[in-house]
Design a protein around this motif. Structure first.
Motif, PDB file in Angstrom:
ATOM      1  N   TRP A 175     113.124  51.078  64.179  1.00 19.06           N
ATOM      2  CA  TRP A 175     111.932  50.535  64.837  1.00 19.06           C
ATOM      3  C   TRP A 175     111.789  50.802  66.330  1.00 19.06           C
ATOM      4  O   TRP A 175     110.688  50.758  66.864  1.00 19.06           O
ATOM      5  CB  TRP A 175     111.902  49.022  64.655  1.00 19.06           C
ATOM      6  CG  TRP A 175     112.990  48.308  65.428  1.00 19.06           C
ATOM      7  CD1 TRP A 175     114.262  48.053  65.011  1.00 19.06           C
ATOM      8  CD2 TRP A 175     112.906  47.812  66.761  1.00 19.06           C
ATOM      9  NE1 TRP A 175     114.984  47.427  65.988  1.00 19.06           N
ATOM     10  CE2 TRP A 175     114.165  47.259  67.082  1.00 19.06           C
ATOM     11  CE3 TRP A 175     111.887  47.771  67.714  1.00 19.06           C
ATOM     12  CZ2 TRP A 175     114.444  46.672  68.316  1.00 19.06           C
ATOM     13  CZ3 TRP A 175     112.160  47.187  68.954  1.00 19.06           C
ATOM     14  CH2 TRP A 175     113.433  46.633  69.233  1.00 19.06           C
ATOM     15  N   VAL A 197     103.952  51.523  62.544  1.00 22.17           N
ATOM     16  CA  VAL A 197     105.284  52.100  62.332  1.00 22.17           C
ATOM     17  C   VAL A 197     106.362  51.141  62.824  1.00 22.17           C
ATOM     18  O   VAL A 197     107.368  50.902  62.135  1.00 22.17           O
ATOM     19  CB  VAL A 197     105.398  53.461  63.037  1.00 22.17           C
ATOM     20  CG1 VAL A 197     106.827  53.996  62.952  1.00 22.17           C
ATOM     21  CG2 VAL A 197     104.432  54.467  62.417  1.00 22.17           C
ATOM     22  N   THR A 200     106.537  48.018  60.471  1.00 20.55           N
ATOM     23  CA  THR A 200     107.218  48.345  59.211  1.00 20.55           C
ATOM     24  C   THR A 200     108.700  48.556  59.444  1.00 20.55           C
ATOM     25  O   THR A 200     109.541  48.091  58.659  1.00 20.55           O
ATOM     26  CB  THR A 200     106.601  49.611  58.579  1.00 20.55           C
ATOM     27  OG1 THR A 200     105.197  49.419  58.407  1.00 20.55           O
ATOM     28  CG2 THR A 200     107.236  49.900  57.232  1.00 20.55           C
ATOM     29  N   GLY A 201     109.026  49.249  60.539  1.00 20.59           N
ATOM     30  CA  GLY A 201     110.432  49.463  60.870  1.00 20.59           C
ATOM     31  C   GLY A 201     111.167  48.164  61.150  1.00 20.59           C
ATOM     32  O   GLY A 201     112.330  47.997  60.763  1.00 20.59           O
ATOM     33  N   ASN A 371     101.604  57.112  58.840  1.00 23.38           N
ATOM     34  CA  ASN A 371     102.460  55.984  59.208  1.00 23.38           C
ATOM     35  C   ASN A 371     103.666  55.878  58.276  1.00 23.38           C
ATOM     36  O   ASN A 371     104.805  55.663  58.728  1.00 23.38           O
ATOM     37  CB  ASN A 371     101.660  54.680  59.172  1.00 23.38           C
ATOM     38  CG  ASN A 371     100.614  54.616  60.262  1.00 23.38           C
ATOM     39  OD1 ASN A 371     100.801  55.182  61.348  1.00 23.38           O
ATOM     40  ND2 ASN A 371      99.504  53.953  59.999  1.00 23.38           N
ATOM     41  N   VAL A 375     107.707  56.415  58.960  1.00 21.60           N
ATOM     42  CA  VAL A 375     108.737  55.467  58.514  1.00 21.60           C
ATOM     43  C   VAL A 375     109.812  56.188  57.708  1.00 21.60           C
ATOM     44  O   VAL A 375     111.013  55.914  57.863  1.00 21.60           O
ATOM     45  CB  VAL A 375     108.097  54.337  57.671  1.00 21.60           C
ATOM     46  CG1 VAL A 375     109.165  53.482  57.002  1.00 21.60           C
ATOM     47  CG2 VAL A 375     107.207  53.459  58.549  1.00 21.60           C
ATOM     48  N   CYS A 379     113.840  56.434  58.527  1.00 19.88           N
ATOM     49  CA  CYS A 379     114.904  56.140  57.561  1.00 19.88           C
ATOM     50  C   CYS A 379     115.862  57.309  57.429  1.00 19.88           C
ATOM     51  O   CYS A 379     117.076  57.119  57.250  1.00 19.88           O
ATOM     52  CB  CYS A 379     114.297  55.793  56.205  1.00 19.88           C
ATOM     53  SG  CYS A 379     113.336  54.262  56.220  1.00 19.88           S
TER      54      CYS A 379
END
Length: 439
Positions: A175, A197, A200-201, A371, A375, A379
């Motif tokens: 994030w 982003v 979500t992170g 987006n 992500v 990851c």
């Protein structure tokens, strides 16, 4: 008169400064070509190669650049088009951000706890895990070295502590806008927006943090009852929190300014402001020493990202000359499999940025949600660096602190598999299984 032996390293440092200034000046004066910033970055690499550093430190660059150059020439022979500015500017924005964020170590990496006894127990475990995460999210690898050295001197850097440090630090890649992973993700997922982003992170980070606490500590944290950790205080978190809030506020107020530039300028300005308030007499001396030492300090990052950028340009140029594309669509299944492959590739010692640059280039013709693609790339980075004993993160722990590569692998692989499952579920929720076909 012969130049002193250290001159190439100093010139490389000056070129890196020119790279950052060129990017900022282009923002203020658009008529000034941005490719000058990219040219300074490549010149910095040339002088790094001439500075006397062992060439084996640039092995990854030579491999990536060689493959990228071959693909680029092949693509051009097949009629593919590429311009020199494209080559000079690939990954330029993220290198500028890395350079500017590096200034934060001048104000955030000071150790005010050198003579304090180490805390122990469950609270110490949580403090250490969160401390290396929050501080690492802003000042990057410096805090990892600082905390590991503090634990080593006190005889507390055992296998468990090493895994806690590597795990907590890697969580920041999910994030943090100050982390290289975010710069890479936003670069190779054009159109991705910072807020979705980051949010979500952050969600993935919280899940990963919970998984880490339970896996490393046990349901009642009984496995860390005797853990000796790093002494953390609220004052240590003020600067990271202030920086994060500043970036989000400025990004909201200046939406036309690229987020990487917002992060870059904020990091430098706040560093200068804090130094001026706290240590005004040493302000220019510290800044000058930091700038002149950047050439040797950033050699690995500059060579890695420029090599990966050339590889990306080569893949884009060649793939554009074929009607066939490896992906007819890119949905949840493909994202899940791509993450698994990226983790396996990272285990062999290949940096996640290589996987990001290759996949990002291949997905250019597809309309994938930018987006979620960003992500996915975050990851790649977070799970890839913690899984591989050969990553920069774990290499530092192995080389400087005699940590066992096998211990790091065993300590993190179960977490990586669990988080791969969590991330895969996220993609099946957010991305259509069938994906969106290319036009």
């Amino acid at each position: 008169m012969l130049l002193p032996s250290f001159a190439p390293g100093v010139v490389a440092s000056v070129c890196l400064l020119g790279m950052a200034l060129g990017s900022v000046l282009h923002l203020l004066f658009p008529l000034l070509p941005l490719w000058l910033s990219g040219l300074c970055g490549w010149l910095a690499l040339v002088f790094m190669l001439l500075s006397g550093q062992p060439l084996r430190a640039f092995t990854q660059f030579f491999l990536l650049a060689s493959v990228g150059g071959i693909l680029l020439l092949w693509g051009m022979m097949r009629g593919g088009a590429v311009s020199l500015p494209d080559i000079l500017l690939q990954n330029n924005g993220l290198l500028v951000m890395l350079y500017c964020v590096g200034f934060l170590r001048l104000i955030a990496a000071g150790d005010d706890t050198a003579h304090e006894s180490l805390p122990h127990g469950k609270k110490a475990f949580l403090q250490t895990l969160m401390g290396v995460h929050v501080l690492g999210a802003v000042i990057n690898i410096s805090i990892l070295v600082l905390m590991a050295e503090r634990l080593r001197v006190s005889g507390a850097l055992n296998r468990q502590a090493v895994v806690v440090l590597s795990r907590g630090f890697s969580l920041a890649a999910f994030w943090s806008p100050f982390f290289a992973a975010m710069a890479v993700a936003l670069t190779y997922a054009p159109g991705a927006q910072l807020y979705p982003v980051v949010l979500t992170g952050l969600g993935l980070m919280l899940v990963a943090l919970l998984v880490s606490v339970l896996e490393l500590g046990g349901w009642r944290l009984q496995q860390v009852a005797d853990f000796r950790g790093y002494p953390l205080h609220f004052g240590s978190l003020v600067i990271p929190l202030l920086l994060a809030v500043s970036v989000l506020v400025l990004h909201e107020g200046l939406p036309a300014v690229p987020v990487l530039m917002v992060v870059s300028v904020t990091a430098v300005l706040l560093t200068v402001l804090f130094l001026w308030v706290k240590r005004p007499q040493a302000l220019w001396q510290q800044l000058a020493a930091h700038v002149l030492g950047s050439g040797s300090r950033m050699a690995r990052e500059v060579s890695l990202f420029l090599g990966a950028g050339l590889l990306s340009i080569g893949v884009q140029t060649l793939s554009g000359t074929f009607d066939w594309q490896p992906f007819g669509h890119f949905g949840a299944v493909q994202a899940s499999l791509a993450l698994a492959v990226a983790i396996l590739v990272a285990l062999t010692g290949v940096h996640p940025v290589v996987s990001v640059s290759v996949l990002g280039s291949l997905l250019t013709p597809l309309h994938v949600d930018p987006n979620m693609l960003a992500v996915l790339f975050l990851c790649f980075w977070s799970l890839g660096v913690v899984a591989s004993p050969f990553s920069g993160l774990n290499t530092i722990l192995r080389s400087q602190f005699d940590a066992s590569g096998m211990d790091l692998f065993k300590g993190n692989i179960r977490y990586v598999v669990l988080m791969w499952g969590v991330v895969s579920l996220l993609f099946f929720w957010k991305l259509p299984v069938s994906g969106i076909s290319a036009t």
